[in-house]
Structures are given as structure tokens and as C-alpha cells.
Design an enzyme around this catalytic site. Sequence first.
Site, PDB file in Angstrom:
ATOM      1  N   HIS A   1      10.354   8.716   0.832  1.00 47.83           N
ATOM      2  CA  HIS A   1       9.171   9.022   1.645  1.00 47.83           C
ATOM      3  C   HIS A   1       8.337   7.789   1.991  1.00 47.83           C
ATOM      4  CE1 HIS A   1       7.982   8.744  -2.475  1.00 47.83           C
ATOM      5  NE2 HIS A   1       6.720   8.632  -2.105  1.00 47.83           N
ATOM      6  N   ASP A   2       8.711   6.627   1.442  1.00 46.67           N
ATOM      7  CA  ASP A   2       7.977   5.393   1.747  1.00 46.67           C
ATOM      8  C   ASP A   2       8.761   4.476   2.680  1.00 46.67           C
ATOM      9  OD1 ASP A   2       5.964   6.103  -0.091  1.00 46.67           O
ATOM     10  OD2 ASP A   2       7.024   5.140  -1.752  1.00 46.67           O
TER      11      ASP A   2
HETATM   12  C1  NOJ Z   1       4.845   4.877  -4.824  1.00 46.57           C
HETATM   13  C2  NOJ Z   1       4.951   6.151  -4.067  1.00 46.57           C
HETATM   14  O1  NOJ Z   1       6.285   6.369  -3.728  1.00 46.57           O
HETATM   15  C3  NOJ Z   1       4.038   6.031  -2.878  1.00 46.57           C
HETATM   16  O2  NOJ Z   1       4.217   7.056  -1.951  1.00 46.57           O
HETATM   17  C4  NOJ Z   1       2.632   5.953  -3.389  1.00 46.57           C
HETATM   18  O3  NOJ Z   1       1.762   5.705  -2.307  1.00 46.57           O
HETATM   19  C5  NOJ Z   1       2.456   4.847  -4.416  1.00 46.57           C
HETATM   20  N1  NOJ Z   1       3.525   4.792  -5.357  1.00 46.57           N
HETATM   21  C6  NOJ Z   1       1.173   5.013  -5.180  1.00 46.57           C
HETATM   22  O4  NOJ Z   1       1.257   6.125  -6.033  1.00 46.57           O
END
Ligand code: NOJ
Length: 534
Positions: free
Chosen positions: A308-309
Amino acid sequence: MEWWKKAVVYQIYPMSFKDSNGDGMGDLGGVLEKVDYLKKLGVDIVWMTPIYESPMDDNGYDISDYYKINPLFGTMEQFEQLLDALHERGIRLIMDLVVNHTSDEHEWFRQARKDKSSKYHDYYIWKDRPITDQQSFFSGSVWEYNEETEEYYYHLFSRRQPDLNWDNPEVRKEVYKLINWWLDKGIDGFRMDVIDLIGKIPEESIMYGEKSHKYLQEMYRECFEGREAFTVGETSFATPVSAPLYSDKERKELTMVFGFEHLGLEEVKGNGKWDLKPLDVNELKQVFLVWQKALHEKGWNSLFWSNHDQPRIVSRMGNDTVYRKESAKMLGMILHGMQGTPYIYQGEEIGMTNVKFALEDYKDVETINMVKEKQEAGWSMEKIMKGIYAKGRDNARTPIQWNAGKNAGFSEHEPWIGINPNYKEINVEEAIKDEDSIFHFYQKLIRLRKEYEIISTGDFELLFEEDRRFFAYKRQADDRTLVVIANFTGESVVCDCTDEITFKEGRVLLSNYDRNSVEKIMSLRPYEAVMYYM
Ligand code: NOJ
């Protein structure tokens, strides 16, 4: 062999998976509607990103109560129903554990920020002044002023995500308590958010350290010893040296970790994620080689292209127009042919692509903060938008395209984030109908891992190591060999294997065209990939 060495994980980002109550946001009811879809794909584990109570500053990675389900997603009863439905189908469920930080609305932080003498004050990290000029991942200083106590608290992500103080034994006790509470409920393990950061030393701005291992070992003793739980750490700073330490069974830390080196290769080193350069496929091959070797018989790899990132892999490393299907399958094959546990991020199995939204349609806190920061730094809007199109996290967060109908079958209501306009051609219904789809190809990749032990056990050697046109490798176990040869380009190329492979009688296990034999000299079509067993 441990069961998870043949397992495949499917990641669900519930907000964008399926809406069941018509509010435009995906929810637990939506996941429940689709459990048979997951079964059909053949995955063994579902990892669900955070569904706990949260003000949703970072889409749930800011938790205000670890013991409650966010009403946006449903109720605890629905959660239990979902857990049962997955278990009935032989699928395990792992939850997201976000304990590097909480939400600023968590009761602990509410108490901590208003009273220095509260026991919760020491649950977080405080200084009288910003002692470093360290920048947070979501732009701006990691130090945020708190008026009530006239101090600064530390936050590696948004200012609404204060970091917990892991050096405080009370904090660790609280974390172990909540882990055990969920495990007792019957879940099968955790994906642990930025877990390597719990060992940081803010004074030195160190994000990875020995302390992470120490705390993970303690966590193992307090929570996982004697249970059959599955754990995967999100460790953005893990290296081929530290990854085996985290995942060596004897050390009793984690089942495996995510390493990110292969996904940082289009970034100009040291300039953060938005400053881009073209991918060098040879660098990509070398990173995989090093990680495959580092963990072979010394730990365990996780294999992933997306989450999702991350942007959609077919847009990122393949071709999301003319050769979308071919290149998505090729990328799937090279990853799923390696040693480790593969992760499929929702939509990857149908080859979903990146989007280009107007600036005001982006929702992600990281993107929004970045735009402000880069504008102030004098970047042109063109460069900023180019960065967002290529790397923005919302690329992965558009709703799953279930069919060609209204809102792509995701919701009756207008979705919380835009839908990719290509949903009429790219959707689940279409993919299931089409025997030759990416979906069916992924289904086969999952099956092959179960049928051919060499995929889980074999060693790893690159073939055509210096040749940028190919991503190819050989795996060996006992007297068997598995070969994956992929044309990483959009052109037809001649592949001369004479000096690379010692051929024995064998068979093609999978091809993304219609190849049913492998010859010493063959012409490979654009993005053609073949898996051969002998
Ligand atoms: C990693 C997560 O995958 C991401 O989506 C999130 O914004 C950050 N950690 C902070 O929790």
C-alpha cells in the site's frame, strides 16, 4: 519444512478493497463478501492493514485504541465472523501491529501531553528543545512543540503519530499485552510496522540498532514462544547482514522481514523517495542475488513487488499499456520463482496500474506534506507531479476494480478516493473469465510453489548477469534444476543459452506466451518469461 515456507500471503488494504455498507469506504463486510475470491486465488495467509480505532490521519497507521475496531470498518463481531470464514477455508489471518508510534488521540498520549507527572508521559519521547535537525518521513522536523508541557515530542511520521518510548518497560508490557490479547482471539500473527525503528536512539538519529533485536527477542519470549504464529517485520533499514539476524530461527525474533533495497533503485541516493532516476535492471538483479544468497539457509526472505506504500509494479517496472499482461506476468514469475514467501498486494493479481489524478484528488498525508515542502524548496510543479505519478502511495490505494459497472463494483456510493479510469478493461470479473489472464497466471504461480519443493529450497544463481535485456536465474536442489528466463524489455530478443545452461531433459512449468519447450537458442518475445524444470 515449516508450513509458511510454501505459503503465499495476500495483502488487503480494507479501505480500498470492497465496500459493503454503501459509504464509499471499504470495510470488513466487504472482505467477508470476497473470501471465496481469496480461496480461488489460492493464498494461504491474509495480511490486513490496520482496522483499529483511529482518527485516520495516516489511514489507520495512527491507532487510538488497539482493542477496538474502527467503526468505519465495522464491528468486533464482524471481525470474528471474518476470522472464522477465513479459517473455515484454511486461510490464516495476520493483523498489522503498529507500535513504533500511536495516534496523538490515544489515551496514553492525551495524558502524556497534558501532565509531566503522569505515568504516561514517559510512554513517549520528550526533550526541552529540538536536539537534532532530523526530518520526519512525512516532511518537517521530527520534533513537535507541545504547549501544555512546554516540551517537544518526537515523531518519525506525521506529527499526529508520536513515537512510543520503547526504553520504558511499561510501554513494552502494554505492547506485549495487546499482542497476546489478539493472539488469544485466534489471529495467526502480525505484520509489524516499521519494527526496526523501535531500537532508535533519537540523540544520535540512529534508526537501526542492536536494541531492536533485544526488544524483539523479549517480545518473542513474552508473546510468541510456544505459539505457531507468523510474524513479518517491516524493516526499511534491514540489510543483507541484519535480515538474517531478524529471521534466523535460532535467534527467536521474527519469522521473516521485508527488505526494501530492490524498491529504492530509481531514487537518487540520499535525496529521498521523490527524486527519480531510471531503473538499472542489472542493479535490480544484483540486489536480489545478494538477498537470496544472504538468507539461503540462514534466515528467510519475503518476496514482494508491491504494497500500500508502493506504486503498481506493472507501471513501475513493466509496461502498463501495450504489454500490460505480458509484463505483469513476467514480473510475477521472476519474483515467485525465488526463495522466500511471496506477498501479493490487492489488485496486483489483475495487473492494476498507477493513476494520474489532479493534485487536489490526492488523499495521502505523505503526498500532501511533500508537495508543500518541495514547493518551498523551489521544485517545479512538473517535477513534483512526476514524482507523485511515479511514487505516490495513492497509486496503490485506488479501489479494487471488481467489474465494469458503477464505481467498478467497489461501492454503491462515490468512493473515498478516485477509481482508476481503466476499470472497464481491467477488473476482476474480466480476469476470472479470461483463462489467459494475469489472475490465472498468479493462481498457477501459487500452485507451483506447493508442487515443486525446489522453489522453496533451491539455491540461486543469476544467468546472463551482465546482460540488461534479461532477468534470468537458476535454482538448484539435489540433482534438480529450475530455470527462469525473462526478457525484461519490450522488444523481441535472441537468447543464446549455450554457455549459461547445461540442459537436461525437462519441461516447461509456466510460460506467459505459449512456449512449451526451451531451446539453446530461442527468440523471446516482448517481456516473454519461461519457467523450466529439469
Ligand atoms: C509503514 C506503513 O506501511 C505506512 O503506510 C505508514 O504510513 C508508516 N509505516 C507509518 O506507520
